[in-house]
Scaffold this motif. Structure first.
Motif, short mmCIF file in Angstrom:
data_model
loop_
_atom_site.label_atom_id
_atom_site.label_comp_id
_atom_site.label_asym_id
_atom_site.label_seq_id
_atom_site.Cartn_x
_atom_site.Cartn_y
_atom_site.Cartn_z
N PRO A 188 0.82 -1.21 0.00
CA PRO A 188 0.00 0.00 0.00
C PRO A 188 0.86 1.27 0.00
CG PRO A 188 -0.47 -1.37 1.93
CD PRO A 188 0.57 -2.08 1.16
N GLU A 243 0.73 0.11 14.17
CA GLU A 243 -0.72 0.15 13.89
C GLU A 243 -1.06 -0.77 12.72
OE1 GLU A 243 -2.13 4.62 15.24
OE2 GLU A 243 -0.85 4.45 13.49
N VAL A 244 -0.18 -0.77 11.70
CA VAL A 244 -0.42 -1.64 10.55
C VAL A 244 -0.37 -3.10 10.97
CG1 VAL A 244 0.46 -2.37 8.31
CG2 VAL A 244 0.44 0.05 8.90
N GLU A 266 7.08 6.02 5.41
CA GLU A 266 8.47 6.50 5.43
C GLU A 266 9.49 5.36 5.46
OE1 GLU A 266 8.40 9.08 8.78
OE2 GLU A 266 7.22 10.62 7.72
N ARG A 291 -5.12 9.53 12.34
CA ARG A 291 -5.36 8.79 11.09
C ARG A 291 -6.04 7.47 11.37
NH1 ARG A 291 -3.41 10.44 6.29
NH2 ARG A 291 -2.77 12.58 6.59
N ASN A 324 1.21 5.56 0.50
CA ASN A 324 0.68 6.69 1.29
C ASN A 324 -0.04 6.26 2.56
OD1 ASN A 324 1.54 8.47 -0.68
ND2 ASN A 324 -0.38 8.24 -1.82
N LEU A 325 0.43 5.21 3.17
CA LEU A 325 -0.24 4.73 4.36
C LEU A 325 0.37 5.43 5.57
CD1 LEU A 325 -2.33 2.75 5.28
CD2 LEU A 325 -0.61 0.99 5.37
N GLU A 326 -0.35 6.41 6.10
CA GLU A 326 0.23 7.20 7.18
C GLU A 326 -0.18 6.67 8.54
OE1 GLU A 326 1.25 11.05 6.90
OE2 GLU A 326 1.24 11.15 4.72
N LEU A 327 0.10 5.41 8.74
CA LEU A 327 -0.08 4.81 10.05
C LEU A 327 1.28 4.29 10.48
CD1 LEU A 327 -3.28 2.67 9.41
CD2 LEU A 327 -3.16 4.79 10.70
N SER A 364 0.63 14.44 1.22
CA SER A 364 -0.63 13.97 0.64
C SER A 364 -1.65 13.78 1.76
CB SER A 364 -0.40 12.65 -0.06
OG SER A 364 0.05 11.71 0.87
N LEU A 404 6.26 5.94 10.65
CA LEU A 404 5.15 5.84 9.70
C LEU A 404 5.49 4.85 8.60
CD1 LEU A 404 3.90 9.51 9.22
CD2 LEU A 404 2.92 7.68 10.61
#
Lengths: 414, 332
Positions: A88, A97-98, A140, B274, A90-93, B331, A137
């Motif tokens: 995935p 959390e993921v 990143e 989020r 742009n997953l900003e978790l 974004s 994140l």
């Protein structure tokens, strides 16, 4: 031991096109099965079926003696986890959390995460070494780190069967090996693993069994060493492979050969080489359309091995032995049929000196003898000058010294 | 500090802000009741009868309603953005706004009168009708492919909007009323409207909150979500159903108020939440707070003239939103 996953006559069609045709196989706990096959063979479809994401057209999937037809989505996810090919964006978790999302099938809607969930998440992070960046994140992370997080997420599901779709594609060697290490550790922990690979050597090095899939049909399935043979793999991909034994794992190792496109017959060359000096020439000359013969070389010499695998006629001597007169006679008869003799830059010792006598005999009979310039380098001479003497003599008798062979490749007329 | 404590404090802080807002807002406004005796809220016996009416029958219901409507729209927006995995989705994406407007047009022009709630009832029914029409049109086999659903929403929305325009063109002296309805506003608020919307929130919001894990899983993509145990198509259906009811009830009592439902969830994300576990409740609280303040401004800034609240939300909210967006340079 009974197989954990049993697949019987599994078929799947997509808008009337048969994607998978009657697959039957089984996977035990603690077994790593590698699925390989060309693009469009139905590898991903097979994983999707095993994950219960699509419904088979016919056939049966049994997980731990339970027919999956009666399995709810949630129960299926408690048993089977899948790592997808796409990661995935742009997953900003955070990674944690993921990874914790993998607990989904174990937590009720109105239930909070408990200690067990926390434990399983830490276990998943430990095996995948993802704990160090648990607070970073996901977006990143590097490619290898992201893939490990995705595997950890699947592990948090506590799967009994883990499915992976090309988990090592887009990763460099180090990260590929990291992923393989994780899979081996899980195998040791008793997880049944089915993984699609695009690199057949990862399968031959690391997997217990291989499933060869072509155009929706199972070409073969079984232990890596029984199933993964050059002929089978060639049938699978339609490419010629050179099969070798991996020097460390002692498993089969495959190298694709460039297809020999130039079929024009340009003439015969007899190559005098040894210790690897002939290997680059063999490829060049074969690709340029020459047919080759070779000798004399000792058995176990790398030139001898390569020539044998390439199907080039070789005159061999026993390992580590000086060349006997009878082998020299054999080499002479073979070399007589050649249009050229090429002398490669070889290390000269007492043992292979008779090769230069052979060349001298042939040049005296009027055969064209080409000596690569580098072969004259005194550094290669371990005979206190005897080899140098002989080479000089060959040149005097008409042997030609050349810088390289490119001139002879440029046009068939030369 | 323990992260759990931190999160708890953040929630408490937000709640305190909301309650503080309610307290301040009830003291602001034209008319005789002013901030200087705001505390009378707690000592109503000190107030004159007319002040009591202003406070308890006009301002308080309006404040409460604005909070509930703003909260519902933002919550609906947050959930829909989560389902569709698309930052441009607002709570009206299923054609609910144009459906509601058409319902209002029908009620006003037909002159049917079934009591004070005639217009909200028509708006609510038509809003739901359009949502189900979009479901029906967006369905392919047993699945609801998101892009098809979005396009069906746009199609139905345009068609109903055209009917609304036609109605307004033919409206004659009712045009004014229609025009105001389509702009959105809370000037007719009473406890009746609050009672109408409250059940949908009391039931709907906790249900939506409880889907936070599914919505988080959607962030990984539908296939991954399915593989970890989310019944994607079923969950989509359930969520769309509950959101439709919630948003339709909000639109029915307030008209079409834009911007809040689209932007507030993004504000909450930009503020760092989020994870849908927090994103959903905070969207509700912040959406309620934003609309409460926007409405307070709308009714006071040009007193005695009232501005449609949608103008305020967009006029102030948009630049602030763009500022945050630029500052983060990331974004959504």
């Amino acid at each position: 031991m009974k197989e954990y996953l049993q697949v019987e006559n599994l078929s799947f069609s997509y808008s009337r096109r048969k994607v998978l045709d009657k697959l039957t196989f089984g996977v035990r706990r603690g077994e790593l099965v590698g699925v390989i096959g060309p693009n469009g063979a139905g590898k991903s479809t097979l994983l999707y079926l095993l994950a219960g994401l699509i419904v088979p057209e016919s056939g049966k999937i049994v997980l731990g003696e339970k027919d999956t037809r009666f399995l709810s989505r949630r129960m299926w996810s408690q048993k089977v986890a899948m790592v997808f090919q796409e990661i995935p964006q742009n997953l900003e978790l955070t990674s944690q959390e993921v990874i914790a999302m993998g607990r989904f099938p174990h937590i009720g809607r109105w239930q909070r995460e408990g200690d067990v969930d926390e434990e399983k998440v830490s276990w998943a992070m430990e095996i995948t070494s993802t704990a160090v960046f648990s607070d970073r994140l996901f977006s990143e992370l590097s490619g290898g780190e992201k893939q490990r997080v995705m595997i950890a997420r699947a592990l948090a599901q506590e799967p009994e069967l883990l499915l992976l779709d090309e988990p090592t594609s887009h990763l460099d060697v180090l990260h590929q090996l990291e992923i393989m290490d994780i899979l081996l550790e899980l195998r040791a922990a008793g997880v049944a693993i089915v993984s699609v690979f695009h690199d057949l050597n990862l399968v031959s090095q690391f997997c217990d069994k291989a499933l060869l899939l072509k155009e929706g049909r199972m070409l073969s399935f079984g232990g890596v060493e029984e199933v993964m043979k050059a002929e089978e793999v060639e049938k699978l991909f339609g490419v010629e492979f050179l099969e070798a034994t991996h020097p460390f794992s002692l498993r089969p190792f495959f190298m694709p050969l460039r297809r020999i496109k130039n079929e024009t017959h340009r003439g015969k060359i007899h190559l005098i080489c040894g210790g690897g000096s002939g290997s680059p020439l063999m490829r060049e000359l074969l690709e340029a359309g020459f047919s080759l013969s070779l000798g004399v070389v000792n058995q176990l010499d790398s030139d001898e091995e390569l020539a044998r695998k390439l199907g080039i006629p070789v005159v061999q001597e026993k390992p580590f032995s000086p060349f006997s007169p009878s082998t020299m006679e054999e080499a002479y008869r073979l070399a007589q049929k050649a249009d050229f003799i090429v002398i490669a830059p070889t290390y000269w010792g007492r043992g292979n000196l008779p090769n230069l006598d052979l060349a001298e005999r042939l040049v005296l009979e009027g055969k064209a003898v080409l000596i690569l310039e580098e072969a004259l380098n005194p550094r290669l001479d371990y005979t206190e000058g005897a080899a140098q003497e002989k080479l000089k003599k060959i040149i005097e008798e008409g042997g030609e010294v050349i810088k390289d062979l490119s001139v002879y490749f440029s046009s068939p007329s030369s | 500090m323990n992260t759990r404590v931190k999160k708890g404090l953040t929630y408490l802080g937000f709640l305190a802000l909301v309650l503080g807002s309610v307290f301040l807002a009830q003291g602001v406004g034209g008319g005789r009741y002013q901030l200087s005796h705001s505390l009378s809220l707690f000592f109503p016996s000190d107030l004159s009868p007319s002040e009591k009416i202003i406070l308890f029958e006009i301002r308080l219901p309006r404040i409460v309603l604005s909070f509930l409507v703003g909260g519902s729209l933002s919550l609906g927006g947050a959930v829909l953005q989560g389902i569709f995995q698309n930052p441009l989705v607002d709570p009206y994406v299923l054609g609910i706004s144009s459906g509601a407007a058409l319902g209002a047009v029908i009620a006003i022009l037909s002159g049917v009168y079934l009591g004070f709630f005639t217009v909200p009832l028509f708006a609510f029914s038509m809003a739901l009708f359009s949502a189900f029409l979009v479901f029906y049109l967006g369905k392919i086999g047993k699945r609801f492919p998101l892009e098809v659903l979005l396009l069906a929403g746009i199609g139905v929305g345009f068609f109903f909007s055209a009917l609304v325009s036609l109605g307004m063109f033919l409206a004659g002296e009712d045009l004014h009323q229609l025009f105001f309805w389509t702009m959105g506003g809370l000037w007719n608020s009473s406890w009746q409207e609050v009672k109408m919307i409250l059940p949908f929130i009391v039931v709907g919001a906790p249900i939506l909150f409880s889907f936070f894990r599914e919505l988080n899983a959607f962030l990984l993509g539908e296939k991954v979500a399915e593989s970890i145990g989310v019944e994607v198509e079923k969950v989509k259906k359930q969520l769309l159903f509950v959101v439709s009811l919630l948003v339709a009830s909000a639109v029915a009592v307030s008209g079409v108020i834009g911007f809040v439902g689209l932007v507030v969830p993004h504000l909450v994300r930009l503020l760092g939440a989020r994870d849908h576990r927090h994103l959903l409740p905070f969207s509700f609280l912040l959406g309620g707070g934003v609309l409460l303040w926007a409405d307070t401004l709308a009714r006071t800034i040009l007193y005695p003239v009232e501005l449609p609240v949608g103008i305020i939300t967009s006029l102030l909210g948009a630049p602030f939103f763009i500022y945050l967006l630029r500052k983060r340079k990331k974004s959504l």
